[in-house]
Design a protein around this motif. Structure first.
Motif, mmCIF file in Angstrom:
data_model
loop_
_atom_site.group_PDB
_atom_site.id
_atom_site.type_symbol
_atom_site.label_atom_id
_atom_site.label_comp_id
_atom_site.label_asym_id
_atom_site.label_seq_id
_atom_site.Cartn_x
_atom_site.Cartn_y
_atom_site.Cartn_z
ATOM 1 N N SER A 80 55.278 24.326 18.517
ATOM 2 C CA SER A 80 55.266 22.993 19.116
ATOM 3 C C SER A 80 54.154 22.174 18.480
ATOM 4 O O SER A 80 53.202 22.717 17.932
ATOM 5 N N MET A 81 54.279 20.849 18.622
ATOM 6 C CA MET A 81 53.278 19.943 18.063
ATOM 7 C C MET A 81 52.642 19.125 19.181
ATOM 8 O O MET A 81 53.330 18.581 20.043
ATOM 9 N N CYS A 82 51.331 19.035 19.152
ATOM 10 C CA CYS A 82 50.582 18.204 20.083
ATOM 11 C C CYS A 82 50.895 16.738 19.775
ATOM 12 O O CYS A 82 50.859 16.315 18.620
ATOM 13 N N SER A 83 51.197 15.970 20.795
ATOM 14 C CA SER A 83 51.527 14.562 20.579
ATOM 15 C C SER A 83 50.280 13.683 20.426
ATOM 16 O O SER A 83 50.400 12.510 20.086
ATOM 17 N N LEU A 84 49.093 14.252 20.655
ATOM 18 C CA LEU A 84 47.865 13.483 20.445
ATOM 19 C C LEU A 84 47.350 13.642 19.023
ATOM 20 O O LEU A 84 47.190 12.672 18.302
ATOM 21 N N CYS A 85 47.107 14.896 18.602
ATOM 22 C CA CYS A 85 46.466 15.132 17.309
ATOM 23 C C CYS A 85 47.432 15.610 16.225
ATOM 24 O O CYS A 85 47.045 15.748 15.077
ATOM 25 N N LEU A 86 48.690 15.858 16.591
ATOM 26 C CA LEU A 86 49.743 16.281 15.665
ATOM 27 C C LEU A 86 49.462 17.646 15.024
ATOM 28 O O LEU A 86 49.875 17.908 13.902
ATOM 29 N N GLU A 108 52.212 8.880 46.079
ATOM 30 C CA GLU A 108 53.646 9.000 46.346
ATOM 31 C C GLU A 108 54.290 10.112 45.515
ATOM 32 O O GLU A 108 55.485 10.344 45.604
ATOM 33 N N GLY A 109 53.497 10.768 44.661
ATOM 34 C CA GLY A 109 53.999 11.888 43.879
ATOM 35 C C GLY A 109 54.416 11.561 42.464
ATOM 36 O O GLY A 109 54.949 12.421 41.765
ATOM 37 N N ASN A 110 54.177 10.342 42.005
ATOM 38 C CA ASN A 110 54.546 9.966 40.640
ATOM 39 C C ASN A 110 53.561 10.556 39.638
ATOM 40 O O ASN A 110 52.350 10.573 39.879
ATOM 41 N N SER A 111 54.085 11.030 38.522
ATOM 42 C CA SER A 111 53.239 11.637 37.500
ATOM 43 C C SER A 111 53.740 11.264 36.111
ATOM 44 O O SER A 111 54.836 10.744 35.947
ATOM 45 N N VAL A 112 52.909 11.547 35.120
ATOM 46 C CA VAL A 112 53.212 11.289 33.722
ATOM 47 C C VAL A 112 52.868 12.554 32.947
ATOM 48 O O VAL A 112 51.901 13.241 33.273
ATOM 49 N N GLY A 113 53.650 12.854 31.922
ATOM 50 C CA GLY A 113 53.392 14.046 31.125
ATOM 51 C C GLY A 113 53.233 13.742 29.654
ATOM 52 O O GLY A 113 53.710 12.715 29.153
ATOM 53 N N VAL A 114 52.549 14.641 28.961
ATOM 54 C CA VAL A 114 52.343 14.537 27.520
ATOM 55 C C VAL A 114 52.166 15.955 26.976
ATOM 56 O O VAL A 114 51.578 16.813 27.631
ATOM 57 N N GLN A 147 42.930 9.386 11.346
ATOM 58 C CA GLN A 147 43.564 10.394 12.202
ATOM 59 C C GLN A 147 42.927 10.398 13.590
ATOM 60 O O GLN A 147 43.620 10.540 14.597
ATOM 61 N N ILE A 148 41.620 10.237 13.642
ATOM 62 C CA ILE A 148 40.915 10.170 14.927
ATOM 63 C C ILE A 148 41.364 8.929 15.691
ATOM 64 O O ILE A 148 41.637 8.997 16.899
ATOM 65 N N ALA A 149 41.466 7.805 15.003
ATOM 66 C CA ALA A 149 41.917 6.563 15.649
ATOM 67 C C ALA A 149 43.332 6.726 16.194
ATOM 68 O O ALA A 149 43.631 6.267 17.302
ATOM 69 N N ARG A 150 44.215 7.376 15.445
ATOM 70 C CA ARG A 150 45.586 7.603 15.906
ATOM 71 C C ARG A 150 45.590 8.513 17.144
ATOM 72 O O ARG A 150 46.282 8.238 18.116
ATOM 73 N N MET A 151 44.794 9.580 17.106
ATOM 74 C CA MET A 151 44.712 10.488 18.249
ATOM 75 C C MET A 151 44.238 9.742 19.494
ATOM 76 O O MET A 151 44.804 9.892 20.580
ATOM 77 N N MET A 152 43.221 8.908 19.338
ATOM 78 C CA MET A 152 42.692 8.170 20.479
ATOM 79 C C MET A 152 43.680 7.118 20.963
ATOM 80 O O MET A 152 43.758 6.848 22.163
ATOM 81 N N ALA A 153 44.449 6.525 20.065
ATOM 82 C CA ALA A 153 45.492 5.570 20.467
ATOM 83 C C ALA A 153 46.572 6.295 21.265
ATOM 84 O O ALA A 153 47.073 5.774 22.265
ATOM 85 N N ASN A 154 46.929 7.511 20.841
ATOM 86 C CA ASN A 154 47.921 8.304 21.573
ATOM 87 C C ASN A 154 47.393 8.680 22.957
ATOM 88 O O ASN A 154 48.123 8.600 23.949
ATOM 89 N N LEU A 155 46.115 9.061 23.036
ATOM 90 C CA LEU A 155 45.515 9.377 24.334
ATOM 91 C C LEU A 155 45.442 8.127 25.207
ATOM 92 O O LEU A 155 45.739 8.178 26.402
ATOM 93 N N SER A 156 45.089 7.013 24.613
ATOM 94 C CA SER A 156 45.004 5.755 25.358
ATOM 95 C C SER A 156 46.363 5.362 25.938
ATOM 96 O O SER A 156 46.453 4.896 27.081
ATOM 97 N N ALA A 157 47.435 5.559 25.166
ATOM 98 C CA ALA A 157 48.783 5.241 25.657
ATOM 99 C C ALA A 157 49.127 6.111 26.865
ATOM 100 O O ALA A 157 49.721 5.626 27.840
ATOM 101 N N PHE A 158 48.746 7.386 26.827
ATOM 102 C CA PHE A 158 48.963 8.278 27.967
ATOM 103 C C PHE A 158 48.175 7.794 29.181
ATOM 104 O O PHE A 158 48.711 7.699 30.290
ATOM 105 N N LEU A 159 46.912 7.444 28.980
ATOM 106 C CA LEU A 159 46.075 6.968 30.090
ATOM 107 C C LEU A 159 46.607 5.657 30.657
ATOM 108 O O LEU A 159 46.548 5.443 31.876
ATOM 109 N N ASP A 160 47.141 4.781 29.810
ATOM 110 C CA ASP A 160 47.724 3.526 30.284
ATOM 111 C C ASP A 160 48.875 3.801 31.246
ATOM 112 O O ASP A 160 49.038 3.103 32.254
#
Length: 164
Positions: A80-86, A108-114, A147-160
């Motif tokens: 499998s591949m990590c969607s943050l750091c690839l 209310e039980g809503n969640s998000v996954g990554v 690559q670090i900027a991309r990883m942080m953008a991916n993490l930021s999208a998850f946090l959003d």
């Protein structure tokens, strides 16, 4: 990332109660962490094998997130591949991490996954400070900083999506 104290960490959580944040297991090796090589602090709960936590600096404040992941075992041949750091990992090296949303939606039980590296060491993989067991990183034309900027953008999208 700047070094964090136990109180910094406990005060940062957005998707659990203050009581839950007070009871969660904080890493005992905070003084030994490679803070200069970390973009976020991530750790697994040794007392609860299906729980992990991460804390990241975001807009001049700390944001902590409690995560859950399934304990099911995958075969070693499954990759499998990590969607943050690839980074690719065999077996259980990548897990679907889910987090309750912040506020009313989370109650209310809503969640998000990554899909993330199960050991939450993405920052170290991107910098080549840690090598995945029988996994790997693709050769990329991007610089380490990109690559670090991309990883942080991916993490930021998850946090959003969590409502931070």
């Amino acid at each position: 990332m700047r070094s964090l104290t136990e109180q910094d960490i406990r005060n940062s959580f957005i998707n659990c109660s203050k009581g839950e944040a007070k009871r969660l297991a904080i890493p005992r090796d905070l003084g030994e962490r490679p803070w200069d090589d970390l973009d976020f602090l991530g750790w697994r709960d040794p007392g609860a094998p299906d729980r992990s936590y991460l804390v990241v600096e975001r807009a001049d404040r700390l944001v902590g997130v409690a995560l859950r992941f399934p304990s099911s075992q995958r075969g070693f041949l499954h990759r499998s591949m990590c969607s943050l750091c690839l980074t690719t990992h065999p077996g259980n090296g990548v897990s679907l991490m889910t987090a309750r949303k912040a506020g009313a939606a989370g109650r209310e039980g809503n969640s998000v996954g990554v899909y993330m590296c199960t050991d939450l060491a993405c920052s170290l993989y991107v910098r080549g400070k840690k090598v995945p067991e029988a996994g790997g990183r693709f050769q990329e034309s991007l610089t380490e900083e990109e690559q670090i900027a991309r990883m942080m953008a991916n993490l930021s999208a998850f946090l959003d999506k969590l409502g931070t």
